[in-house]
Structure formats: structure tokens, C-alpha cells
Design an enzyme around this catalytic site. Structure first.
Site, PDB file in Angstrom:
ATOM      1  N   ASP A   1       0.839  -1.195   0.000  1.00  0.00           N
ATOM      2  CA  ASP A   1       0.000   0.000   0.000  1.00  0.00           C
ATOM      3  C   ASP A   1       0.879   1.252   0.000  1.00  0.00           C
ATOM      4  O   ASP A   1       1.217   1.798   1.048  1.00  0.00           O
ATOM      5  CB  ASP A   1      -0.983   0.023   1.178  1.00  0.00           C
ATOM      6  CG  ASP A   1      -2.152  -0.928   0.970  1.00  0.00           C
ATOM      7  OD1 ASP A   1      -2.226  -1.561  -0.110  1.00  0.00           O
ATOM      8  OD2 ASP A   1      -2.992  -1.032   1.875  1.00  0.00           O
TER       9      ASP A   1
ATOM     10  N   HIS B   1     -10.823  -5.779   8.040  1.00  0.00           N
ATOM     11  CA  HIS B   1      -9.961  -6.794   7.396  1.00  0.00           C
ATOM     12  C   HIS B   1      -9.890  -8.099   8.183  1.00  0.00           C
ATOM     13  O   HIS B   1      -8.963  -8.886   7.987  1.00  0.00           O
ATOM     14  CB  HIS B   1      -8.536  -6.268   7.187  1.00  0.00           C
ATOM     15  CG  HIS B   1      -8.457  -5.007   6.396  1.00  0.00           C
ATOM     16  ND1 HIS B   1      -9.065  -4.850   5.183  1.00  0.00           N
ATOM     17  CD2 HIS B   1      -7.823  -3.839   6.649  1.00  0.00           C
ATOM     18  CE1 HIS B   1      -8.815  -3.636   4.720  1.00  0.00           C
ATOM     19  NE2 HIS B   1      -8.074  -3.012   5.588  1.00  0.00           N
TER      20      HIS B   1
ATOM     21  N   VAL C   1      -3.563  -3.718   8.086  1.00  0.00           N
ATOM     22  CA  VAL C   1      -4.293  -3.221   9.255  1.00  0.00           C
ATOM     23  C   VAL C   1      -3.453  -2.108   9.879  1.00  0.00           C
ATOM     24  O   VAL C   1      -2.294  -2.319  10.190  1.00  0.00           O
ATOM     25  CB  VAL C   1      -4.515  -4.357  10.278  1.00  0.00           C
ATOM     26  CG1 VAL C   1      -5.165  -3.813  11.537  1.00  0.00           C
ATOM     27  CG2 VAL C   1      -5.373  -5.437   9.655  1.00  0.00           C
ATOM     28  N   HIS C   2      -4.064  -0.948  10.046  1.00  0.00           N
ATOM     29  CA  HIS C   2      -3.267   0.221  10.433  1.00  0.00           C
ATOM     30  C   HIS C   2      -3.090   0.293  11.943  1.00  0.00           C
ATOM     31  O   HIS C   2      -3.565   1.208  12.615  1.00  0.00           O
ATOM     32  CB  HIS C   2      -3.913   1.500   9.898  1.00  0.00           C
ATOM     33  CG  HIS C   2      -3.936   1.539   8.408  1.00  0.00           C
ATOM     34  ND1 HIS C   2      -4.385   2.616   7.676  1.00  0.00           N
ATOM     35  CD2 HIS C   2      -3.543   0.616   7.488  1.00  0.00           C
ATOM     36  CE1 HIS C   2      -4.283   2.361   6.388  1.00  0.00           C
ATOM     37  NE2 HIS C   2      -3.779   1.144   6.248  1.00  0.00           N
TER      38      HIS C   2
HETATM   39 FE   LIG Z   1      -4.036  -2.823   2.557  1.00  0.00          FE
END
Ligand SMILES: [Fe+2]
Length: 397
Positions: A197, A329, A357-358
Site C-alpha cells: 500500500d 480486514h 491493518v493500520h
Molecule cells: Fe491494505
């Protein structure tokens, strides 16, 4: 009767005790008090300093490097000239070298709906010495630009090396803070393991690829000077049949090359490298990976190729995590986990790094490993807030 109920109570207590032990064992601990705020940061505007176009007409921009071969003494130097092909040559020399060498790049452009890219240059140089500082110049005349990088030490079991980890970077104000945080880290990462990403250009209408250009200019300040090892994430897929864009990963694969052929892979999205004392396997969770797919067959052989005597660290990079506790997610990585976790266990993979996953989570409280004396990686695993940081790049991740 009373002895029977006593027994039941004892059984219940024992089960509660066992559950308590299990919870304690499974608790990875908390390493940071940071809690993400509810306000998601905006993307930085196009006229931000970090997106500035270098002075001069058609001056090389978006310069970035990655490892160019399997052993680590190769580099791929990439850049974009926005309005004309310009010079396709890289001039390079070692810090204590007497002569400058020349290498020729390949050049490509691509179209994405109503966007046409600049001229994208990729130059592979694979005759470098290990553990050496190199300078390189691209462009010509007054607007020639000079950068430098260090090659890693030759792969070996006790070779010091420091990796930084960045994932899901995007181009928000927080993205800038994250990159600065990495750059200022006293641990001084020597290469970035990028967990997928990149630009989040796909959040814009028609996946506005100008936002790939801004992202390339944004990360240049680091990626031109140390290799970023690329993993593809879902924001690199760029599959938009509604507007006629049916070639997945088109912007990513045109702009960011990887040394996949050197590890026998047929796709730039999955490959492996050796770097110092680490063997790094990059997987693609958005390419087919079921039984008998090319990625499956490649990975099966790949694990057999790892020589732990030479590279005791075996690291896997994949965008989608096998485990995490977030609602967003949740279990997206489950099918890949079912496929490959037994292989990871059998091959004794030391660490799997994932993005997507942030948030920061890990599944092991303490790494119970016998470590080469000089490797820095565990330090950062135990101080993740120092070196591992994710940004919330937008409303969608
Ligand atoms: Fe992603």
C-alpha cells in the site's frame, strides 16, 4: 452429594485457572500508549513542499532504489522524466573508486484511463562491491542530480544490519510524520522493508495516477538513498474494468521494479532476496496462491533454497496479516494462513511482517531465538513504536 459438588467446583476453578494461563500466554503485551484519533488525516495538497518538482525542465524526479539481485550487491535505480525521455544513463562510482562507470536504463511509459505517465527509467547495476558507499548521477547538463547509497555486507551468519519497516504509507500529513520519524530514528535503518500500500492513488477518481507521481516525489528523500524492498498491497491492484483498466497492478509494476527473476520467480509481485544475515521472502496475497499456482510452486522450492548457515534470519513479508484482532480486514488472510502457515512452521520462519491493518500487533511476547550477536532486528521488535509505525492514509484501508 456435597463431595460431588465440591468436585464440580474444583473442576470449574481448574478450567478458569487454565483459561487464565492461556490468556497470559497469548497476551502479546502493550508497547505503546498511542491510540489513533477519530479524525482521519487529509492527504497533503498538491502544492505541498514534499511534492515539489525539482528545478529545471524535465529534471529526473521520483528517484528510488531497490535491491537488484539475489545476493545484495546489485541495485535497481529508477526515476521519472516527466516530459521527454532525456538521458537514460546512470553514472556511478564507489567512494574510493578512481573511475566512473556508466550503465543504461530501460524506459517505459504507460496509460491509465485519461492519464499518461512520464518516462519511467529503470537501471539495473549488479557488479557492485559489498559493504561500500556508491554515488550515482542521473540526468544531464545543469540539472543532473547526484545521490548515494551503501551496499550491504556480503551475506553471512553474523553480519550487522538494520531494517526499517514501513507499511500503508500513503501521502497524508501523518505519512509525512511517519517518514520523518523513520529518518530521524537513532537506529538508522539501512533498508526499508515496505509492507505494501504505497500511494493510495486508487482512492481518487479514476485512480488519479498523478498521485503516484506525488508519492514518488514524497518518498524520494529516503528511497533514493537506501533500498526500499517492495511488497504489493491491495491499493496496488488498480483493477477498474468500468473505465477499461483490466490489467492488475499496472501503475505499481511499471513504476516499482523488483529483482524477481534472480530468485526464479515469474512475477515481480513475489520474489526473494538475501541481505546481510537475512533471507527475505516477499509474497503476494493478491495474486493466486492456491495449490499448483506459480506462486505456490515457487514458494515450495524457495524454502528449500534457504541456507540458514549463511542467512540465519528467515523473514517473510506479506501485505495481509495472518492474524490480527481488528474488525476491519478481519480474517482476510485466513486462506493464505491455512495454505502456508504449516510451511512457515516447518521452515522455522523467524518473523512474518504484514501491513494492511493500520495498527501494531504482534503474536509473540518475547522472541525466543538464538540470535546472531550483531543483528539489530530484535531490538526493534521490542521497541516497535520506535521503528514500526503505520499511518491512517484515508478512510479506506
Ligand atoms: Fe491494505
Amino acid at each position: 452429594m456435597s463431595s460431588r459438588s465440591d468436585l464440580t467446583i474444583m473442576r470449574v476453578c481448574f478450567i478458569i485457572f487454565l483459561l487464565g494461563v492461556l490468556v497470559e500466554l497469548c497476551d502479546g503485551g502493550i508497547t505503546s500508549e498511542y491510540v489513533r484519533g477519530s479524525d482521519l488525516p487529509d492527504d497533503m495538497p498538491l502544492d505541498s513542499d514534499v511534492f515539489k518538482v525539482p528545478p529545471g525542465r524535465n529534471t529526473p524526479q521520483q528517484v528510488h532504489i531497490t535491491q537488484g539481485n539475489h545476493e545484495g550487491n546489485g541495485v535497481i535505480i529508477s526515476w521519472v522524466t516527466p516530459s521527454a525521455p532525456c538521458s537514460n544513463t546512470v553514472r556511478y562510482w564507489s567512494e574510493n573508486g578512481k573511475s566512473k562507470k556508466l550503465a543504461e536504463a530501460t524506459m517505459n511509459t504507460y496509460r491509465f484511463f485519461n492519464y499518461t505517465s512520464g518516462y519511467i527509467h529503470h537501471c539495473l547495476i549488479d557488479d557492485l562491491e559489498f559493504d561500500m558507499k556508491y554515488y550515482y548521477e542521473i540526468g544531464s547538463g545543469k540539472w543532473r542530480r547526484r545521490f548515494w547509497f551503501f551496499t550491504p555486507p556480503k551475506p553471512g551468519p553474523d553480519v550487522p544490519y538494520t531494517f526499517g519497516l514501513i507499511g500503508d504509507l500513503g501521502q497524508t500529513y501523518d505519512s509525512n510524520r511517519t517518514l520523518s520519524h523513520y529518518e530521524m530514528n537513532p537506529g538508522k535503518g539501512q533498508a526499508v522493508l515496505f509492507l505494501g500500500d504505497l500511494s493510495y492513488a486508487d482512492l481518487y477518481k479514476f485512480h488519479d495516477n498523478n498521485r503516484w507521481d506525488t508519492w514518488g516525489r514524497f518518498v524520494e528523500r529516503s528511497a533514493a538513498y537506501q533500498p526500499w524492498i517492495w511488497t504489493a498491497g491491495n491499493h496496488e491492484i488498480d483493477f477498474v474494468p468500468d473505465i477499461g483498466e483490466t490489467e492488475p497492478f499496472k501503475p505499481f509494476t511499471n513504476r516499482y521494479h523488483t529483482p524477481y527473476k534472480a530468485s526464479g520467480s515469474i512475477s515481480p509481485l513475489w520474489y526473494s532476496i538475501k541481505r546481510a544475515s537475512a533471507y527475505i521472502i516477499v509474497m503476494s496475497c493478491y495474486s493466486s496462491y492456491g495449490v499448483y499456482t506459480p506462486q505456490y510452486k515457487w514458494l515450495r522450492k524457495e524454502f528449500q533454497r534457504v541456507n540458514r548457515t549463511e542467512t540465519p534470519w528467515l523473514i517473510v513479508l506479506v501485505h495481509c496479516p495472518f492474524y490480527h484482532s481488528y474488525e476491519r480486514h478481519y480474517m482476510e488472510g485466513e486462506t493464505m494462513r491455512v495454505m502456508y502457515e504449516p510451511w512457515f512452521v516447518k521452515s522455522k520462519v523467524d518473523v512474518v511482517f504484514a501491513g494492511h491493518v493500520h495498527a501494531y500487533e504482534r503474536s509473540v511476547k518475547k522472541l525466543n531465538l538464538v540470535l546472531p550477536s550483531s543483528i539489530d532486528l530484535p531490538l526493534y521488535l521490542h521497541c516497535p513504536q520506535v521503528i514500526i509505525k503505520y499511518t491512517n492514509a484515508g478512510t479506506c484501508f
